[in-house]
Scaffold this motif. Structure first.
Motif, short mmCIF file in Angstrom:
data_model
loop_
_atom_site.label_atom_id
_atom_site.label_comp_id
_atom_site.label_asym_id
_atom_site.label_seq_id
_atom_site.Cartn_x
_atom_site.Cartn_y
_atom_site.Cartn_z
N LEU A 159 0.83 -1.21 0.00
CA LEU A 159 0.00 0.00 0.00
C LEU A 159 0.86 1.26 0.00
O LEU A 159 0.56 2.23 -0.70
CB LEU A 159 -0.92 0.00 1.23
N ALA A 160 1.92 1.23 0.81
CA ALA A 160 2.76 2.42 0.93
C ALA A 160 3.37 2.80 -0.40
O ALA A 160 3.37 3.98 -0.79
CB ALA A 160 3.85 2.17 1.97
N SER A 161 3.89 1.82 -1.13
CA SER A 161 4.53 2.14 -2.41
C SER A 161 3.51 2.26 -3.53
O SER A 161 3.57 3.18 -4.36
CB SER A 161 5.55 1.05 -2.76
N GLY A 162 2.54 1.35 -3.56
CA GLY A 162 1.59 1.33 -4.65
C GLY A 162 0.65 2.51 -4.69
O GLY A 162 0.28 2.99 -5.76
N SER A 163 0.26 3.03 -3.53
CA SER A 163 -0.68 4.15 -3.50
C SER A 163 -0.07 5.39 -4.14
O SER A 163 -0.74 6.12 -4.89
CB SER A 163 -1.11 4.45 -2.07
N LYS A 164 1.21 5.62 -3.89
CA LYS A 164 1.88 6.78 -4.51
C LYS A 164 1.98 6.59 -6.02
O LYS A 164 1.74 7.51 -6.80
CB LYS A 164 3.26 6.97 -3.90
N LEU A 165 2.33 5.37 -6.43
CA LEU A 165 2.44 5.10 -7.85
C LEU A 165 1.09 5.21 -8.55
O LEU A 165 1.00 5.69 -9.68
CB LEU A 165 3.04 3.70 -8.07
N PHE A 166 0.05 4.76 -7.86
CA PHE A 166 -1.29 4.91 -8.44
C PHE A 166 -1.64 6.39 -8.60
O PHE A 166 -2.19 6.79 -9.63
CB PHE A 166 -2.35 4.23 -7.57
N ALA A 167 -1.32 7.18 -7.57
CA ALA A 167 -1.61 8.61 -7.65
C ALA A 167 -0.89 9.25 -8.83
O ALA A 167 -1.45 10.10 -9.54
CB ALA A 167 -1.22 9.29 -6.34
N ASP A 168 0.35 8.83 -9.07
CA ASP A 168 1.10 9.35 -10.22
C ASP A 168 0.43 8.95 -11.53
O ASP A 168 0.31 9.76 -12.46
CB ASP A 168 2.54 8.83 -10.20
N ALA A 169 0.00 7.69 -11.62
CA ALA A 169 -0.66 7.21 -12.84
C ALA A 169 -1.96 7.95 -13.07
O ALA A 169 -2.29 8.32 -14.21
CB ALA A 169 -0.90 5.71 -12.75
N ALA A 170 -2.72 8.19 -11.98
CA ALA A 170 -3.99 8.91 -12.11
C ALA A 170 -3.74 10.34 -12.56
O ALA A 170 -4.47 10.89 -13.42
CB ALA A 170 -4.74 8.88 -10.79
N ALA A 171 -2.71 10.98 -12.00
CA ALA A 171 -2.39 12.36 -12.38
C ALA A 171 -1.98 12.44 -13.84
O ALA A 171 -2.41 13.34 -14.58
CB ALA A 171 -1.29 12.91 -11.47
N SER A 172 -1.15 11.50 -14.29
CA SER A 172 -0.72 11.48 -15.69
C SER A 172 -1.91 11.28 -16.62
O SER A 172 -1.98 11.89 -17.70
CB SER A 172 0.31 10.37 -15.91
N THR A 173 -2.84 10.43 -16.21
CA THR A 173 -4.03 10.17 -17.02
C THR A 173 -4.85 11.44 -17.19
O THR A 173 -5.28 11.78 -18.30
CB THR A 173 -4.89 9.07 -16.36
N ARG A 174 -5.03 12.17 -16.09
CA ARG A 174 -5.81 13.41 -16.17
C ARG A 174 -5.08 14.47 -16.98
O ARG A 174 -5.70 15.22 -17.76
CB ARG A 174 -6.09 13.93 -14.76
N GLN A 175 -3.75 14.55 -16.80
CA GLN A 175 -2.97 15.55 -17.56
C GLN A 175 -3.10 15.31 -19.06
O GLN A 175 -3.09 16.24 -19.86
CB GLN A 175 -1.49 15.48 -17.16
N ALA A 176 -3.22 14.05 -19.44
CA ALA A 176 -3.33 13.72 -20.86
C ALA A 176 -4.76 13.88 -21.37
O ALA A 176 -5.04 13.60 -22.53
CB ALA A 176 -2.86 12.29 -21.09
N GLY A 177 -5.65 14.31 -20.48
CA GLY A 177 -7.04 14.52 -20.88
C GLY A 177 -7.82 13.23 -21.03
O GLY A 177 -8.86 13.20 -21.71
N ARG B 171 9.41 -3.49 -23.20
CA ARG B 171 8.29 -2.85 -22.53
C ARG B 171 8.86 -1.84 -21.55
O ARG B 171 9.94 -2.02 -20.99
CB ARG B 171 7.42 -3.87 -21.80
N GLY B 172 8.13 -0.76 -21.34
CA GLY B 172 8.60 0.24 -20.39
C GLY B 172 7.50 1.20 -20.01
O GLY B 172 6.39 1.14 -20.51
N GLY B 173 7.82 2.08 -19.12
CA GLY B 173 6.85 3.08 -18.66
C GLY B 173 7.50 4.00 -17.66
O GLY B 173 8.68 3.86 -17.32
N GLY B 174 6.75 4.95 -17.20
CA GLY B 174 7.28 5.89 -16.21
C GLY B 174 6.48 7.16 -16.17
O GLY B 174 5.33 7.22 -16.63
N LYS B 175 7.09 8.19 -15.64
CA LYS B 175 6.41 9.46 -15.44
C LYS B 175 6.60 10.36 -16.67
O LYS B 175 7.41 10.07 -17.55
CB LYS B 175 6.97 10.14 -14.19
N PRO B 176 5.87 11.47 -16.71
CA PRO B 176 6.00 12.38 -17.86
C PRO B 176 7.41 12.95 -18.01
O PRO B 176 7.85 13.24 -19.12
CB PRO B 176 4.99 13.48 -17.55
#
Length: 894
Positions: A369-387, A856-861
């Motif tokens: 939870l400690a690590s995943g919740s922050k990563l989820f928040a980042d993914a959610a923020a990136s999703t919204r930023q991309a519209g 395969r890869g991924g990350g932040k903006p």
């Protein structure tokens, strides 16, 4: 009336009516169609199908059941539970509709002082299947229910099956009218919130085929006999008799909610609907988890283990959302055990084990939870930023695969954040990673095939096992089965199953592999026994190849065990008992068995433990085991009843169903005493030396220790000694100095590698220094790309990209670097603030180039990375970066 009293009255009522009480089966049965037992009739399925002859004509039980299809509805509605108790009465070709209806009616409506539930008959509404004239006539003319309170319903409501191929039939349901405050009048047809179903009487007379819904399947034909299967929901009747609105307010679940409120500081029923859902989830899921662990399920990543893990993690997260900041699982589980153990006393006996499993899962999930919740928040923020409103399947998969964040939790959190998840994309990546699910080991072994071919043998009674006393036995061939069909004879080269009246060959069970051996006749027929399995723990199936002659049903034969195989197998099995006893001495009583396998010369033992064994503990376990070998403890076996065995301290395997009579294996008096049906040595010295060769994790809270015994142990130690001697010779030091010399060499090697890495990094830095000068401007963006020197790993590449980005930080720029590091092709993308403002994101760039290098890869903006395996695609990847930047410019112009 308390729930345990409701349960007792049900059983007493049917025992008085001539029914045999049958204890609840485990929630886990050997049925390929079912993850868990989901109905009271499941343990009786072979009797309904005619595969086996029932030992009684009438039976009654209160069966533990788990259904997880509606897991997301638990707590949201007050009608769904994952665990429930289904009380039932069963007739196997004895009585039918009239008696079943009369038995149910009398229990429901008889006065309390006469053993009934005392329910007002005016509040009961029966339903019948559309064309079931007989059932309606019984309700109206025999029971006396007015015609206006009897309703006819279609196949979806009043034709019952387990939801999978098997027994089925029309049914008659009994509903209780809770009154106008719960809904409109008009019976179950009008409102199933007001009229709540409490009992289903199934007139089991047909067999169904496959289908897609409750009313979309083929009726294959009639069953051998007309049977009765009923199910009364204990929890629903408790609601009525305790005068509460829903099952969560009954006497078994409300105390858990009250404890959760106390631990969290929030109140149940205080007007916060979200909080109320969480309280109900905690009560329901914690109880189901306790019952599953009690029947041998362990948290895992697939199958039953995944369901349990999901339940436990929903409890933990619900408690945190209610405001609990400290661990709470131990207190909640203790409360559940206290409430349920009067009906299921084995839970109290397993308290330490259940607590160890649940607490370990809470600790593990806390880290996730400690690590995943922050990563989820980042993914959610990136999703919204991309519209976008949907989190990508890639992001969901990365959370799951890399960080252990369950997909169901990602779905829940996305919903709470007003987002969706690309489930199809996630599922495709999961399928790509896993391939298809492995065939279940037991399906390969024991045949979830049609058991009707074995019915004659099952009806004869169990195979007489002589292998505890002799290795060769005279026997008669009762039957031959080939390709699922009975055959009269079999010629050389044929593979088939042979059923004997008696046999010395051990059938695989309890972790011990089956014996190898032969079956021969005086006329020269010879069969090689390759495997031995059991049907319903009763009939031995010898899987053989006919080597010589023709075997014929009825032949008198000699069945013989391979003596060398049996000797090694007994060493392995008895060695398993020694290791188990040693583990408990070192780790304490919570180190209970979670599984085992033993074969000649080798054993592995799975046990519950939240942490790995230290080297000191491993050595101690080995020492204790070998001291027991040295002591040459006598190995005694005896039969007794289950209660006596447990009172003597004999250990039972969690989740195993034992009969009334059990076999106890005692090694050295108090040193080891377990319930076990396997073969063993006569004295512990015959096990030979025990050498622990490995220890590791096989799942959350479960560890595995492996060991060799006997000659295999000596051969292993001999190889180790030769290896050490070779090292000592190469290093030109005495063998006792080898560890120190190797440590010195490793230190020097690491220092050299660091120095080499520094040189490589400096060379790479010098090489990429000119990349900015040669960079191309595309659609207003500076594109810095290149392949750096081979050997630069992912971390080095990331440092170089970050350094280059820093040099162009004031500009609209992207940096993309690739390298070749052995068989890997690491890559990284970095963007400046101005580039991100213009719509360029590092994570998007990485996803564009990854397929070109088979990665395969991924990350932040601002920074993303990945790895591939195809260096031949590097040029195409660099070209694609420029294309993506150019396409962005074209899109902006439009």
């Amino acid at each position: 009336m308390q729930t345990h009293e409701i349960r007792k009255r049900f059983l007493d009522h049917f025992i008085r009516a001539g029914h045999t009480e049958v204890p609840s089966a485990s929630l886990i049965l050997d049925d390929p169609n079912l993850l868990f037992v989901n109905a009271g009739m499941v343990p009786f399925k072979p009797y309904f199908l005619g595969d086996q002859t029932p030992p009684y004509q009438r039976a009654t039980s209160v069966q533990k059941c788990v259904r997880t299809l509606d897991i997301d509805e638990v707590g949201v509605t007050t009608r769904h539970n994952t665990f429930f108790q289904m009380a039932g009465n069963f007739s196997f070709g004895d009585y039918f509709k009239r008696e079943a209806i009369e038995f149910a009616w009398s229990l429901l409506t008889d006065p309390v002082d006469e053993g009934g539930y005392g329910i007002d008959p005016e509040k009961l509404w029966p339903t019948v299947y559309l064309d079931d004239e007989e059932a309606e006539t019984i309700w109206r003319d025999v029971i006396g229910v007015p015609a206006e309170r009897i309703q006819r319903r279609g196949m979806a409501d009043n034709y019952w099956s387990m939801g999978v191929p098997g027994p089925c039939g029309p049914c008659s349901e009994i509903f209780y009218d809770r009154g106008p405050e719960y809904g409109v009048e008009g019976g179950p047809e009008a409102d199933e919130d007001r009229y709540i179903e409490i009992w289903n009487l199934v007139f089991m007379q047909n067999e169904r085929g496959a289908g897609t819904s409750k009313d979309d399947y083929e009726i294959l034909g009639p069953l051998p006999k007309k049977n009765i299967d009923t199910g009364m929901g204990i929890e629903r009747v408790a609601c009525i008799l305790q005068g509460v609105d829903n099952v969560y307010e009954t006497d078994l679940l409300k105390p858990v909610i009250d404890l959760a409120a106390e631990l969290s500081g929030r109140a149940y029923g205080a007007g916060n609907a979200d909080d109320d859902v969480r309280f109900r989830v905690i009560a329901d899921h914690s109880r189901t988890a306790v019952m599953l662990i009690g029947d041998g399920v362990i948290p895992g990543n697939d199958g039953r283990g995944y369901v349990l893990r999901r339940l436990l993690r929903r409890v933990v997260r619900s408690m945190r959302l209610l405001g609990a900041t400290q661990p709470t699982m131990a207190a909640i589980v203790q409360k559940v055990i206290d409430e349920m153990s009067p009906a299921y006393p084995e839970l109290a006996e397993q308290r330490d084990h259940i607590l160890a499993v649940t607490v370990a899962e809470e600790e593990s999930f806390g880290k996730t939870l400690a690590s995943g919740s922050k990563l989820f928040a980042d993914a959610a923020a990136s999703t919204r930023q991309a519209g976008r409103s949907r989190i990508s399947g890639d992001d969901a998969f990365t959370l799951h695969d890399t960080y252990g964040f369950p997909i169901d939790l990602t779905l829940e959190m996305a919903s709470e954040a007003g987002l969706e998840v690309d489930r199809d994309g996630f599922a495709a990546l999961m399928a790509e990673q896993r391939g298809r699910a492995k065939a279940d080991a037991s399906a390969r072994k024991s045949g979830h095939a049609d058991l009707s071919v074995y019915r004659d043998f099952l009806d004869r009674g169990p195979t007489e096992f002589t292998g505890f006393d002799e290795l060769v036995s005279q026997a008669r061939v009762l039957g031959l089965v080939s390709g699922g069909e009975r055959v009269a004879s079999a010629a050389p080269g044929t593979e088939l199953e042979v059923i004997l009246d008696r046999t010395p060959l051990y059938a695989e069970a309890g972790g011990q592999l089956a014996d190898l051996g032969t079956i021969t006749t005086g006329s020269g027929v010879r069969l090689s026994v390759k495997d031995v399995q059991r049907v319903n723990k009763q009939v031995w199936l010898h899987r053989v190849v006919v080597d010589e002659g023709e075997i014929v049903e009825g032949d008198e034969v000699l069945a013989a065990v391979d003596a060398a195989w049996r000797h090694g197998a007994t060493q392995g099995h008895s060695g398993t008992h020694l290791v188990h006893a040693a583990l408990r001495q070192v780790l304490g009583p919570t180190a209970t068995q979670a599984g085992s396998l033993n074969r000649p010369g080798y054993l592995r033992f799975d046990f519950h433990s939240p942490a790995p064994l230290s080297e000191l503990q491993r050595a101690e376990i080995e020492r204790i085991s070998n001291e027991a070998v040295e002591a040459n403890y006598a190995v005694n076996t005896f039969q007794t009843d289950l209660a006596t065995a447990k009172s003597m301290g004999a250990l039972a395997l969690f989740g195993e169903n034992y009969g009334d009579e059990v076999r106890v294996v005692e090694i050295g008096g108090p040193f080891s005493m377990e319930l076990c049906g396997g073969t063993h040595v006569a004295g512990s010295a015959q096990i030979g030396p025990v050498t622990v060769i490995g220890e590791g994790s096989v799942g959350s809270g479960v560890r595995r220790v492996e060991a060799y015994v006997g000659m295999d142990s000596l051969r292993y130690l001999s190889k180790e000694r030769a290896l050490l001697a070779g090292l000592a010779s190469s290093l030109k030091v005495p063998s006792e100095q080898v560890p120190e010399r190797v440590e010195n060499l490793v230190t020097r090697l690491k220092d050299a590698e660091k120095a080499l890495e520094a040189v490589r990094a400096e060379q790479a830095r010098a090489a990429v220094g000119g990349l900015i000068d040669s960079a191309e401007t595309v659609a207003g963006t500076l594109v810095v790309t290149g392949r750096v020197a081979d050997g630069v790993d992912a971390n080095g590449l990331r440092s170089l990209a970050t350094e280059l980005r820093g040099k162009v930080a004031a500009r609209d720029a992207v940096v993309v670097l690739l390298s070749v590091d052995g068989a890997k092709v690491p890559f990284v993308a970095a963007t400046t603030e101005a580039a991100r403002a213009s719509g360029l994101r590092a994570g998007d760039l990485v996803k564009e180039i990854a397929p070109l290098v088979s990665g395969r890869g991924g990350g932040k903006p601002d920074l993303a990375q990945g790895s591939g395996s195809d260096a031949g695609g590097i040029d195409a990847a660099l070209k694609r970066v420029r294309e993506v930047v150019g396409e962005r410019g074209t899109d902006s112009a439009r």
